[in-house]
Design a protein around this motif. Structure first.
Motif, PDB file in Angstrom:
ATOM      1  N   GLY A 136       0.838  -1.284  -0.058  1.00  0.00           N
ATOM      2  CA  GLY A 136      -0.232  -0.008   0.026  1.00  0.00           C
ATOM      3  C   GLY A 136       0.840   1.223  -0.173  1.00  0.00           C
ATOM      4  O   GLY A 136       1.967   1.253   0.124  1.00  0.00           O
ATOM      5  N   GLN A 196       1.679   6.398  -4.653  1.00  0.00           N
ATOM      6  CA  GLN A 196       0.587   5.758  -5.102  1.00  0.00           C
ATOM      7  C   GLN A 196       0.611   5.302  -6.477  1.00  0.00           C
ATOM      8  O   GLN A 196       0.377   4.166  -6.704  1.00  0.00           O
ATOM      9  CB  GLN A 196      -0.563   6.759  -4.843  1.00  0.00           C
ATOM     10  N   VAL A 199       2.538   1.967  -6.765  1.00  0.00           N
ATOM     11  CA  VAL A 199       1.694   0.767  -6.130  1.00  0.00           C
ATOM     12  C   VAL A 199       0.765   0.466  -6.929  1.00  0.00           C
ATOM     13  O   VAL A 199       0.596  -0.763  -7.270  1.00  0.00           O
ATOM     14  CB  VAL A 199       0.750   1.444  -4.896  1.00  0.00           C
ATOM     15  N   LYS A 200       0.185   1.277  -7.730  1.00  0.00           N
ATOM     16  CA  LYS A 200      -1.009   1.160  -8.746  1.00  0.00           C
ATOM     17  C   LYS A 200      -0.306   0.085  -9.968  1.00  0.00           C
ATOM     18  O   LYS A 200      -0.837  -0.675 -10.334  1.00  0.00           O
ATOM     19  CB  LYS A 200      -1.695   2.164  -9.422  1.00  0.00           C
ATOM     20  N   PHE A 203       0.430  -3.317  -8.962  1.00  0.00           N
ATOM     21  CA  PHE A 203      -0.550  -4.316  -9.119  1.00  0.00           C
ATOM     22  C   PHE A 203      -0.968  -4.478 -10.569  1.00  0.00           C
ATOM     23  O   PHE A 203      -1.629  -5.529 -10.976  1.00  0.00           O
ATOM     24  CB  PHE A 203      -1.706  -3.550  -8.399  1.00  0.00           C
ATOM     25  N   ALA A 216      -4.022  -5.625  -1.731  1.00  0.00           N
ATOM     26  CA  ALA A 216      -3.982  -4.195  -1.595  1.00  0.00           C
ATOM     27  C   ALA A 216      -4.413  -3.893  -0.438  1.00  0.00           C
ATOM     28  O   ALA A 216      -5.350  -4.406   0.248  1.00  0.00           O
ATOM     29  CB  ALA A 216      -4.716  -3.685  -2.675  1.00  0.00           C
ATOM     30  N   ASN A 218      -6.132  -0.730   1.238  1.00  0.00           N
ATOM     31  CA  ASN A 218      -6.273   0.675   0.896  1.00  0.00           C
ATOM     32  C   ASN A 218      -7.833   0.851   1.506  1.00  0.00           C
ATOM     33  O   ASN A 218      -8.581   0.083   2.153  1.00  0.00           O
ATOM     34  CB  ASN A 218      -6.593   1.042  -0.478  1.00  0.00           C
TER      35      ASN A 218
END
Ligand SMILES: *Cc1c(COP(=O)(O)O)cnc(C)c1O
Length: 456
Positions: A136, A196, A199-200, A203, A216, A218
């Motif tokens: 995260g 962020q 992280v995105k 994924f 995740a 969040n």
């Protein structure tokens, strides 16, 4: 109980599947197909302890986990809270109550959901035999609460990215001084958005995500919203009976997860007069509830940093309900939001209203509450103390301990708030893993840290 996506293009999930997925595959958020009616259960629930109440509540939403196991899970989740009530309801005046949600390990309300989520992850590891890597990005409170939910749990490794130098020093210590070998606090250059993005993208590489069994953490996980419903019901049951049906719950708001939980509890039959969305100077939601217009602008850092948001991620669940559970309309409105274009909708009559507070007023309110009632507020909770209802009881949700934000509180009251948990952190060694805000670097690190021990 089945869980459906707000965007209507995902097959129904069980509770465990929805918790594991976090975000629905169609980009929407999970919600229970139908909200149970809890009104006739409340008299019996009023005699329960907090963990017992949470167990009874969750049994309605995930009966595939036995009631006995829910009781074990919730007893464990709330064991480390430093108040016997877990969420004590304090009476300040005849008309004003404060629901203190900061007695968990990281001293903010996010512990209510993330202590439980850590245990649900652990249960998943036990059932599948597969190690889990939790990833995260955080601007502060979520990362520390997530870390303390996963701390020392076998089979789980947690990686939290945060913008170097841009989280409060005590928040960084909460993440980086645990001494646990399954926790990696990772400062990266840039802003929260840079962290962020990494992280995105990590994924987005599904081959990688599957190879390390990535999950995740969040604010949109349905388990988090449900865990937050419980303390509203708890507070309602602690109020004098005559005040329950009219009480207004006042909620310092950022991503809209906390206040959404209360509003959903009301839809299930919890008595309440209404809810107030209390924002700081980042007032997109206040503008929405005042005019029906939703228009994004830049984030201006405030004294209440956990409410500094531009796009409230849980807002989609609210839209789903007010648009008559019409997933097609939700898709249209979310596409419009994503395009950055402002939109306006005809607001149906709901039990929500809103207020905003600027930074100067936050300091004044903390000073005044200290002077009048010897009660110390943190800067987030301070945002609640404006435009108080005159004709009924208000229940203010205190989302963080003042000791987490010593500078602002000291400026207002003249003395620095402290907390033993935070004092203890000050002498512990800080252990961080700084690296570039770069997907390949982060992936290599995750692979390296998870390659030993039992493999998936
Ligand atoms: C996260 C947070 C909020 C905002 O809660 P939302 O569920 O995002 O609306 C408010 N106060 C504190 C202290 C927080 O950590």
């Amino acid at each position: 109980m089945r869980y459906l996506s707000t965007r209507g293009q995902t097959k129904p999930h069980t509770f465990s599947e929805a918790v594991e997925a976090g975000l629905a595959p169609d980009g929407g958020l999970f919600l229970p197909e139908k909200l149970p009616d809890i009104a006739d259960k409340l008299p019996a629930w009023s005699k329960l302890t907090y963990p017992q109440l949470a167990a009874e509540f969750f049994t309605l939403f995930a009966p595939e986990i036995s009631n006995a196991e829910w009781h074990q899970l919730t007893a464990e989740a709330y064991r480390r809270f430093d108040s016997p009530d877990v969420a004590p309801l304090k009476k300040i005046t005849d008309k004003t109550y404060v629901l203190e949600l900061f007695h968990g390990p990281t001293l903010a309300f996010k512990d209510f959901a993330l202590q439980l989520l850590g245990l649900l992850y652990k249960r998943q590891v036990e059932h599948t035999g597969k190690r889990l890597s939790v990833l995260g990005a955080t601007s502060g409170d979520t990362g520390s609460a997530a870390i303390h939910g996963c701390l020392g749990r076998d089979g789980i490794t947690i990686f939290i990215l945060y913008p170097n130098g841009r989280v409060a020093p005590l928040q960084e210590r909460q993440m980086a001084c645990t001494g646990a070998d399954n926790v990696f606090a990772i400062p990266v250059p840039g802003t929260f958005d840079d962290a962020q993005r990494v992280v995105k993208e990590t994924f987005g590489d599904t081959a990688f995500a599957n190879s390390v069994n990535l999950s995740a953490v969040n604010s949109i996980n349905i388990a988090r919203v449900l865990a937050q419903c419980v303390y509203y019901i708890w507070a309602s049951l602690k109020l004098p009976e005559h005040a329950r049906a009219s009480a207004e719950y006042v909620v310092p708001t950022g991503n809209f997860g906390n206040v959404l939980a209360g509003w959903m509890a009301q839809r299930m039959g919890m008595p309440a007069g209404g809810f107030r969305v209390a924002t700081n100077q980042n007032d997109i939601l206040h503008r929405f509830f005042s005019s029906g217009e939703y228009s994004q602008s830049d984030v201006h850092p405030s004294h209440a940093p956990s409410m500094d948001i531009q796009a409230a991620s849980n807002f989609e669940r609210f839209l789903y309900y007010i648009l008559g559970q019409n997933a097609e309309r939700v898709r249209e409105v979310m596409a419009q939001i994503k395009s950055g274009a402002p939109f306006k909708i005809e607001l149906p009559k709901t039990s929500l209203r809103s207020t905003r507070m600027d930074d100067d007023t936050i300091v004044k309110v903390i000073a005044q509450m200290w002077k009048d009632w010897q009660y110390v507020l943190d800067p987030h909770t301070a945002c609640a103390f404006t435009d108080m209802a005159q004709d009924r009881v208000s229940v203010v949700l205190a989302t963080a301990s003042p000791a987490k934000f010593p500078e602002v509180v000291q400026r207002a009251t003249g003395s620095e708030p402290t907390h033993p948990t935070l004092e203890a952190l000050k002498s512990k060694p800080l252990q961080t893993w700084p690296m570039a805000a770069d997907v390949a670097t982060v992936q290599a690190f995750i692979r390296q840290q998870t390659s030993h021990g039992t493999k998936a």
